[in-house]
Design a protein around this motif. Sequence first.
Motif, PDB file in Angstrom:
ATOM      1  N   SER A 117      12.036 121.855  37.523  1.00 33.84           N
ATOM      2  CA  SER A 117      13.306 122.624  38.162  1.00 33.84           C
ATOM      3  C   SER A 117      13.203 123.598  36.572  1.00 33.84           C
ATOM      4  O   SER A 117      13.960 123.569  35.690  1.00 33.84           O
ATOM      5  CB  SER A 117      13.632 122.576  39.177  1.00 33.84           C
ATOM      6  N   GLU A 118      13.925 124.812  38.063  1.00 30.73           N
ATOM      7  CA  GLU A 118      14.886 126.034  36.977  1.00 30.73           C
ATOM      8  C   GLU A 118      16.174 125.244  36.590  1.00 30.73           C
ATOM      9  O   GLU A 118      16.537 125.891  35.427  1.00 30.73           O
ATOM     10  CB  GLU A 118      14.603 126.977  38.251  1.00 30.73           C
ATOM     11  N   SER A 119      16.394 124.292  37.245  1.00 30.19           N
ATOM     12  CA  SER A 119      17.969 124.057  36.512  1.00 30.19           C
ATOM     13  C   SER A 119      17.173 122.992  35.397  1.00 30.19           C
ATOM     14  O   SER A 119      18.437 122.349  35.475  1.00 30.19           O
ATOM     15  CB  SER A 119      18.142 122.844  37.991  1.00 30.19           C
ATOM     16  N   GLY A 120      16.202 122.317  35.051  1.00 36.10           N
ATOM     17  CA  GLY A 120      16.086 121.427  34.369  1.00 36.10           C
ATOM     18  C   GLY A 120      16.261 120.083  34.275  1.00 36.10           C
ATOM     19  O   GLY A 120      15.743 119.204  33.427  1.00 36.10           O
ATOM     20  N   ARG A 121      15.635 119.894  35.648  1.00 34.13           N
ATOM     21  CA  ARG A 121      15.017 118.795  36.131  1.00 34.13           C
ATOM     22  C   ARG A 121      14.292 117.788  35.998  1.00 34.13           C
ATOM     23  O   ARG A 121      13.707 118.955  36.211  1.00 34.13           O
ATOM     24  CB  ARG A 121      16.120 118.211  38.127  1.00 34.13           C
ATOM     25  N   ILE A 122      13.295 117.074  35.885  1.00 40.70           N
ATOM     26  CA  ILE A 122      12.155 116.728  36.408  1.00 40.70           C
ATOM     27  C   ILE A 122      12.309 116.289  37.899  1.00 40.70           C
ATOM     28  O   ILE A 122      12.536 114.758  37.865  1.00 40.70           O
ATOM     29  CB  ILE A 122      11.495 116.190  35.188  1.00 40.70           C
ATOM     30  N   TYR A 123      11.404 116.630  38.319  1.00 36.69           N
ATOM     31  CA  TYR A 123      11.235 115.765  39.677  1.00 36.69           C
ATOM     32  C   TYR A 123       9.638 114.719  39.436  1.00 36.69           C
ATOM     33  O   TYR A 123       8.471 115.218  39.461  1.00 36.69           O
ATOM     34  CB  TYR A 123      10.615 116.849  40.772  1.00 36.69           C
ATOM     35  N   ILE A 124       9.879 113.929  40.622  1.00 37.51           N
ATOM     36  CA  ILE A 124       8.642 113.376  40.363  1.00 37.51           C
ATOM     37  C   ILE A 124       7.836 112.992  41.586  1.00 37.51           C
ATOM     38  O   ILE A 124       8.866 112.348  42.374  1.00 37.51           O
ATOM     39  CB  ILE A 124       8.737 112.167  39.500  1.00 37.51           C
ATOM     40  N   GLY A 125       6.730 113.347  41.999  1.00 41.45           N
ATOM     41  CA  GLY A 125       6.530 113.012  43.551  1.00 41.45           C
ATOM     42  C   GLY A 125       5.147 111.305  42.954  1.00 41.45           C
ATOM     43  O   GLY A 125       3.892 112.206  42.350  1.00 41.45           O
ATOM     44  N   SER A 126       5.585 110.199  44.042  1.00 38.06           N
ATOM     45  CA  SER A 126       4.863 109.578  43.703  1.00 38.06           C
ATOM     46  C   SER A 126       4.170 109.122  45.087  1.00 38.06           C
ATOM     47  O   SER A 126       4.326 108.302  45.338  1.00 38.06           O
ATOM     48  CB  SER A 126       5.421 108.719  43.518  1.00 38.06           C
ATOM     49  N   GLN A 127       2.620 109.106  44.822  1.00 33.77           N
ATOM     50  CA  GLN A 127       2.297 108.404  45.616  1.00 33.77           C
ATOM     51  C   GLN A 127       1.611 106.677  46.244  1.00 33.77           C
ATOM     52  O   GLN A 127       1.632 106.486  45.418  1.00 33.77           O
ATOM     53  CB  GLN A 127       0.587 108.859  45.754  1.00 33.77           C
ATOM     54  N   TYR A 128       2.004 106.474  47.792  1.00 33.41           N
ATOM     55  CA  TYR A 128       1.458 104.964  48.239  1.00 33.41           C
ATOM     56  C   TYR A 128       0.363 105.109  49.197  1.00 33.41           C
ATOM     57  O   TYR A 128       0.285 106.265  49.864  1.00 33.41           O
ATOM     58  CB  TYR A 128       2.869 105.071  48.933  1.00 33.41           C
ATOM     59  N   LEU A 129       0.045 104.014  49.155  1.00 30.46           N
ATOM     60  CA  LEU A 129      -0.483 103.877  50.119  1.00 30.46           C
ATOM     61  C   LEU A 129      -0.156 102.696  51.396  1.00 30.46           C
ATOM     62  O   LEU A 129      -0.382 101.131  50.574  1.00 30.46           O
ATOM     63  CB  LEU A 129      -2.072 103.305  49.615  1.00 30.46           C
ATOM     64  N   GLY A 130       0.230 102.336  52.040  1.00 28.73           N
ATOM     65  CA  GLY A 130       0.489 101.655  52.719  1.00 28.73           C
ATOM     66  C   GLY A 130       1.721 100.960  52.206  1.00 28.73           C
ATOM     67  O   GLY A 130       2.695 102.086  51.726  1.00 28.73           O
ATOM     68  N   LEU A 131       2.486  99.553  51.930  1.00 27.67           N
ATOM     69  CA  LEU A 131       3.287  99.186  51.639  1.00 27.67           C
ATOM     70  C   LEU A 131       2.311  99.330  49.961  1.00 27.67           C
ATOM     71  O   LEU A 131       3.937  98.953  49.151  1.00 27.67           O
ATOM     72  CB  LEU A 131       3.264  98.041  51.492  1.00 27.67           C
TER      73      LEU A 131
END
Length: 310
Positions: A117-131
């Motif tokens: 991000s512009e603020s210098g954070r590293i965002y992570i989106g992590s996929q799940y499949l059911g549980l």
Amino acid sequence: MAAKKNEEVSASFHYLTRTKKDGEREMLIPFTAEEFNGLFDKMASQKPIDLSDEKEVDRLRFRAEVPLVNVKRADARTITGTFKASYWGHAYDNTVKGRIPAISVNLRPFHFLIYLSESGRIYIGSQYLGLFGGYESLKKTLVDMLPNRKQVRSRSFRLGAAYYRNAEPREIRVNVANKSTSLAGRSSVRGKMTIALSRASKSDPLVEKVKTSILPFFGGKQSQIQRAVADLMNESDIIEIDDEDIVDCTVLAEMNGKTRTIHMFETGHHASKFSLDVPVDEEGHPANDQTCKAIVAVLRDQVISIAEDE
């Protein structure tokens, strides 16, 4: 042909920050574009796990590292890819392969997205499949590739009650500690029981009661949720429950044409999972490109827009 089992595809969202001690204070140190480039280079050049080496297989068993594949640079601030989370420890019989031993390691693929991000954070989106999923192992692998990793902290993104403001409740399920006060004091059997109240129609008063007196407490203190649920249950002529008798509560609701299960007590302990409207293939997995596009949309519209002003 047997019906194919499709488990819900979802994603959890997190962000990494870095701090440095300055006397008694902790200073935030933003991640730079150069460091993000270095992270991508390390991800793309990760050494493959040698499955013939038992020590390396142990790294999979104990999730010291996850294999990263299909690592790509979507743009200057975005990395996409797939990681393989390990599962082992239980033997079972497979109709194709026969007996699967407990010591064997099973690797399940999950897709991910990383955004600076512009603020210098590293965002992570992590996929799940059911549980099934594996953010913690993915996080450890990524953090180990960052400079000054001991200064890096992970934060999870959790939904608030506003996310469910348009949900239409269908049913509320309450797990109750079966004490002497439960069921008007008539039960002598202890333990836990489940009570389910379902709407008779869309105009059933239960719908509005759950919508206005239960869902607004989502994301709040457990004691507040317990009181709200107990108050609702005690409106019945049969049930008499104290606040502390409420062990758990879930609400089945319709959102955007789909049924969602809202776990009222989970939000304080786990990252929220955002449903992704993507298909799965014949092997039960979603495609990387479709999944990552869906993760980007949620990140942009429901995470970044709330977490920071971009």
